[in-house]
Design a protein around this motif. Structure first.
Motif, PDB file in Angstrom:
ATOM      1  N   GLY A   1       0.828  -1.207   0.000  1.00 48.90           N
ATOM      2  CA  GLY A   1       0.000   0.000   0.000  1.00 48.90           C
ATOM      3  C   GLY A   1       0.857   1.249   0.000  1.00 48.90           C
ATOM      4  O   GLY A   1       0.514   2.257  -0.594  1.00 48.90           O
TER       5      GLY A   1
ATOM      6  N   ALA B   1       5.439   2.129   0.744  1.00 44.27           N
ATOM      7  CA  ALA B   1       6.715   1.448   0.982  1.00 44.27           C
ATOM      8  C   ALA B   1       6.872   1.067   2.456  1.00 44.27           C
ATOM      9  O   ALA B   1       6.602   1.859   3.348  1.00 44.27           O
TER      10      ALA B   1
ATOM     11  N   ALA C   1       4.756  -6.271  -0.594  1.00 41.18           N
ATOM     12  CA  ALA C   1       4.051  -6.375  -1.879  1.00 41.18           C
ATOM     13  C   ALA C   1       3.743  -4.993  -2.438  1.00 41.18           C
ATOM     14  O   ALA C   1       3.570  -4.026  -1.689  1.00 41.18           O
TER      15      ALA C   1
ATOM     16  N   GLY D   1       1.145  -3.077  -5.334  1.00 40.54           N
ATOM     17  CA  GLY D   1       0.021  -3.273  -6.241  1.00 40.54           C
ATOM     18  C   GLY D   1      -0.880  -2.063  -6.223  1.00 40.54           C
ATOM     19  O   GLY D   1      -0.596  -1.056  -5.568  1.00 40.54           O
ATOM     20  N   MET D   2      -1.953  -2.162  -6.951  1.00 39.29           N
ATOM     21  CA  MET D   2      -2.896  -1.055  -7.091  1.00 39.29           C
ATOM     22  C   MET D   2      -4.306  -1.628  -7.168  1.00 39.29           C
ATOM     23  O   MET D   2      -4.484  -2.796  -7.535  1.00 39.29           O
ATOM     24  N   THR D   3      -5.286  -0.783  -6.886  1.00 39.33           N
ATOM     25  CA  THR D   3      -6.672  -1.192  -7.085  1.00 39.33           C
ATOM     26  C   THR D   3      -6.837  -1.702  -8.529  1.00 39.33           C
ATOM     27  O   THR D   3      -7.549  -2.675  -8.776  1.00 39.33           O
ATOM     28  N   GLU D   4      -6.141  -1.066  -9.437  1.00 36.84           N
ATOM     29  CA  GLU D   4      -6.227  -1.427 -10.859  1.00 36.84           C
ATOM     30  C   GLU D   4      -5.581  -2.768 -11.179  1.00 36.84           C
ATOM     31  O   GLU D   4      -5.723  -3.276 -12.288  1.00 36.84           O
TER      32      GLU D   4
ATOM     33  N   GLN E   1      10.298  -3.995  -3.648  1.00 36.37           N
ATOM     34  CA  GLN E   1       8.885  -4.397  -3.688  1.00 36.37           C
ATOM     35  C   GLN E   1       8.645  -5.810  -4.214  1.00 36.37           C
ATOM     36  O   GLN E   1       7.501  -6.207  -4.437  1.00 36.37           O
TER      37      GLN E   1
ATOM     38  N   THR F   1       1.285   2.792 -14.505  1.00 41.65           N
ATOM     39  CA  THR F   1       0.921   2.769 -13.084  1.00 41.65           C
ATOM     40  C   THR F   1       1.007   4.144 -12.422  1.00 41.65           C
ATOM     41  O   THR F   1       0.450   4.350 -11.359  1.00 41.65           O
TER      42      THR F   1
ATOM     43  N   ASP G   1       3.677   5.101 -11.188  1.00 37.90           N
ATOM     44  CA  ASP G   1       4.812   4.960 -10.278  1.00 37.90           C
ATOM     45  C   ASP G   1       6.106   4.963 -11.083  1.00 37.90           C
ATOM     46  O   ASP G   1       6.122   4.626 -12.257  1.00 37.90           O
TER      47      ASP G   1
ATOM     48  N   ILE H   1      10.318   0.466  -6.217  1.00 42.94           N
ATOM     49  CA  ILE H   1       9.645   1.758  -6.436  1.00 42.94           C
ATOM     50  C   ILE H   1      10.591   2.861  -5.963  1.00 42.94           C
ATOM     51  O   ILE H   1      11.084   2.799  -4.832  1.00 42.94           O
TER      52      ILE H   1
ATOM     53  N   LYS I   1       2.679  10.357  -9.098  1.00 41.85           N
ATOM     54  CA  LYS I   1       1.509  11.126  -8.669  1.00 41.85           C
ATOM     55  C   LYS I   1       1.883  11.990  -7.463  1.00 41.85           C
ATOM     56  O   LYS I   1       2.821  11.695  -6.757  1.00 41.85           O
TER      57      LYS I   1
ATOM     58  N   TRP J   1      -5.147   7.576   0.517  1.00 42.69           N
ATOM     59  CA  TRP J   1      -4.678   8.711  -0.277  1.00 42.69           C
ATOM     60  C   TRP J   1      -5.377  10.000   0.093  1.00 42.69           C
ATOM     61  O   TRP J   1      -6.594  10.035   0.262  1.00 42.69           O
TER      62      TRP J   1
HETATM   63  P1  AMP Z   1      -4.113   1.873  -4.247  1.00 39.61           P
HETATM   64  O1  AMP Z   1      -4.736   1.719  -5.584  1.00 39.61           O
HETATM   65  O2  AMP Z   1      -4.842   2.800  -3.348  1.00 39.61           O
HETATM   66  O3  AMP Z   1      -3.848   0.559  -3.618  1.00 39.61           O
HETATM   67  O4  AMP Z   1      -2.691   2.588  -4.432  1.00 39.61           O
HETATM   68  C1  AMP Z   1      -1.735   2.105  -5.358  1.00 39.61           C
HETATM   69  C2  AMP Z   1      -0.448   2.870  -5.191  1.00 39.61           C
HETATM   70  O5  AMP Z   1       0.107   2.687  -3.896  1.00 39.61           O
HETATM   71  C3  AMP Z   1       0.646   2.434  -6.135  1.00 39.61           C
HETATM   72  O6  AMP Z   1       0.514   2.990  -7.418  1.00 39.61           O
HETATM   73  C4  AMP Z   1       1.895   2.928  -5.403  1.00 39.61           C
HETATM   74  O7  AMP Z   1       2.107   4.320  -5.630  1.00 39.61           O
HETATM   75  C5  AMP Z   1       1.527   2.747  -3.948  1.00 39.61           C
HETATM   76  N1  AMP Z   1       2.092   1.498  -3.407  1.00 39.61           N
HETATM   77  C6  AMP Z   1       1.460   0.327  -3.215  1.00 39.61           C
HETATM   78  N2  AMP Z   1       2.284  -0.582  -2.659  1.00 39.61           N
HETATM   79  C7  AMP Z   1       3.475   0.015  -2.494  1.00 39.61           C
HETATM   80  C8  AMP Z   1       4.755  -0.405  -1.986  1.00 39.61           C
HETATM   81  N3  AMP Z   1       4.964  -1.616  -1.496  1.00 39.61           N
HETATM   82  N4  AMP Z   1       5.754   0.494  -2.006  1.00 39.61           N
HETATM   83  C9  AMP Z   1       5.591   1.748  -2.475  1.00 39.61           C
HETATM   84  N5  AMP Z   1       4.406   2.196  -2.957  1.00 39.61           N
HETATM   85  C10 AMP Z   1       3.367   1.352  -2.981  1.00 39.61           C
END
Ligand code: AMP
Length: 532
Positions: free
Chosen positions: A295, A297, A316, A318-321, A350, A406, A408, A420, A425, A434
């Motif tokens: 979610g 770092a 881990a 990841g993203m909602t997407e 990551q 992404t 990122d 990462i 963003k 967020w």
């Molecule tokens: P969300 O869709 O709210 O889960 O947010 C996704 C975003 O959270 C990603 O595009 C990253 O910017 C950030 N994110 C998720 N996991 C990590 C991680 N392990 N390290 C750094 N950033 C992360």
């Protein structure tokens, strides 16, 4: 020529059927908001899911209908997920921490027909109700009856002989909105197929290492990217799930110890709270074997502390997407040859993509950059559980050949590890959630006396980041930080309020007149909030 093997569909209902049939007696536990604890099983939840499907059908819900939840983690929430899948419906989890305007936008945009909510969110529901345009039925999940139909009563009125609807594996089954950096939140519409493949992937040793013997306590809320897919993955292997509607560290430790939890998952902030409780009250890690952290770092000190305690950390990304697993902290082949410090170095990154996910980094021109452990580029991803198009959007969210940008910035190492390095963003990440810097700024410039404002995230030991608002006063104005904070109180969610406001004579701008956030972030990177 046709192959000689069956082509059974990959359906979310198959997950619950499997769990209810093969792991009927495997225990599931729910700690409720009122402090009570109930015990159930995959068999009982499977039956409840069919009863819930029957109740929804009785209310006229049918294929494609959106059924929303505003709820914490508990077993009624779980059976509503599977029951909704069973009528061919779309379960839409909504984050109760969102600001009212966003909630209204999301419910109306999704055109939800039913809203199931926890008693603790009744006030929110009653406040926004007059503005909701599509919801026909409000149902209370838990607690004493307070004027709404109660989940348990509806479900208990059914006999549970509901036959799942006919479905295709590409039909939608879940919906989750992500709050983008600009514009309105966007919906990610998961399919049966994507959820099932994601679940099968997630149980792998290099991802969450889940098995029938595992006892998983997902601290990550069910409204955050499907609790990272854990309710589906657990059903695939018949793991015991321990749900908690409370995120209090003392409650979580009690559950971990008493329920013999082996696996847990959550954002870094959760573990900070857990450590603070451990320091204050003592205690051990019980049977905890692995925690998945993502979610944002995961800080090095956190990884070190858990690893020192013999707990495996699965860092881990990841993203909602991406349903949400993009990478997971898999151990590399030479893990045993690494020193303790080198092992921590690896986990600070990551992790690597499981089979199915492909990653690449590109430069500003879109050209692929080398996987050399040094080049840093825009991270793109594709795979069978990665978004194609946002809900109700007219265009795909991906570029050529399915690559999704992404937002990122990352480095890819030759052994496949992803790191990462930056967040393209400008969002501020507070406790894994967020805060949109743009919305904060836009609200702040509405304050009398404020000429211009920029919000950046600054370090906070508990929440990772908190918003700092940098303001330029209008000429002749003596607006104060407290004035700006008071002005914002009814404009943004309470937890979005900037921790501090600083005043400057001018803000840096780009050639096109946009505030140069990167420069501000650099300038304020060592800023210490007075409160920390
Ligand atoms: P969300 O869709 O709210 O889960 O947010 C996704 C975003 O959270 C990603 O595009 C990253 O910017 C950030 N994110 C998720 N996991 C990590 C991680 N392990 N390290 C750094 N950033 C992360």
């Amino acid at each position: 020529m046709l192959g000689g093997i069956q082509t059974g569909k990959l359906l979310v209902t198959n997950l619950i059927d499997h769990a209810a049939r093969e792991h009927a007696g495997r225990e599931l536990v729910s700690y409720w908001a009122d402090g009570t604890l109930t015990r159930s099983s995959w068999g009982e939840v499977g039956l409840d899911a069919r009863k819930f499907a029957g109740a929804m059908r009785r209310l006229g819900m049918t294929k494609g209908d959106r059924i929303a939840t505003l709820a914490m983690n508990h077993l009624h929430h779980l059976s509503s997920w599977y029951g909704t899948a069973g009528i061919g419906g779309v379960l839409h989890t909504v984050n109760p921490r969102l600001f009212e305007e966003q909630l209204v936008y999301i419910f109306n945009h999704a055109e939800d027909r039913v809203l199931l909510f926890d008693k603790m969110f009744t006030l929110i529901v009653e406040k926004i109700k007059p503005k909701l345009t599509s919801i026909e039925h409000y149902i209370q999940f838990d607690g004493a009856k307070a004027g709404y139909p109660i989940y348990r009563e509806l479900v208990d009125a059914e006999n549970g002989d509901f036959e799942w609807a006919e479905m295709e594996e590409t039909d939608p089954v879940g919906l989750c909105y992500t709050s983008g950096t600009t514009g309105n939140p966007k919906g990610v519409l998961y399919t049966h197929r994507s959820n099932v493949i994601h679940a099968i992937t997630e149980v792998q040793p290099d991802v969450m290492n889940l098995a029938t013997r595992s006892v998983m306590l997902p601290v990550v809320p069910m409204f955050h990217a499907n609790a990272w897919g854990i309710p589906f993955a657990a059903a695939a292997v018949g793991a015991k799930l321990v749900f908690s509607a409370s995120n209090e560290a003392s409650v979580l430790w009690k559950l971990i110890r008493e329920e013999k939890v082996t696996h847990s998952a959550g954002v870094p902030t959760v573990w900070l709270g857990m450590f603070a409780d451990l320091d204050a009250n003592g205690g051990d890690y019980g049977a905890l074997d692995m925690v998945v952290i993502g979610g944002s770092a995961c800080p090095r000190a956190m990884i070190e502390r858990l690893m020192m305690a013999g707990v495996r950390v699965g860092h881990a990304w990841g993203m909602t997407e991406t349903s949400p697993i993009g990478t997971a902290g898999a151990y590399p082949a030479n893990w045993d040859d690494l020193s303790a410090e080198e092992q921590v170095d690896v986990i600070c990154m990551q992790g690597r993509p499981p089979f199915g996910v492909e990653l690449r980094i590109v430069d500003d021109a879109g050209d692929e950059m080398p996987r050399d452990g040094q080049s840093s580029g825009q991270l793109q991803i594709r795979g069978p559980w990665v978004i194609q198009r946002y809900f109700q959007a007219e265009e795909d969210a991906v570029g050529d050949n399915g690559w999704f940008d992404t937002g990122d910035v990352a480095i890819l190492h030759p052994d496949g590890t992803m790191q990462i390095t930056d967040r393209a963003k400008d969002v501020i990440k507070s406790g894994g959630e967020w805060i949109s810097s743009i919305e904060l700024e836009n609200a702040a410039v509405g304050c009398p006396g404020v000429a211009e404002a920029a919000a950046v995230g600054v370090y906070h030991p508990k929440w990772d980041e908190r918003p700092l608002l940098i303001v330029v006063r209008k000429p002749g104005s003596d607006v104060s930080g407290a004035d700006v904070q008071n002005y914002l109180i009814d404009k943004v969610a309470k937890w979005w309020l900037p921790d501090e406001v600083v005043f400057v004579d001018a803000l840096p701008h780009t050639a096109t007149g946009k505030i140069l956030k990167r420069a501000l972030r650099d300038e304020y990177k060592d800023y210490r909030l007075a409160s920390v």
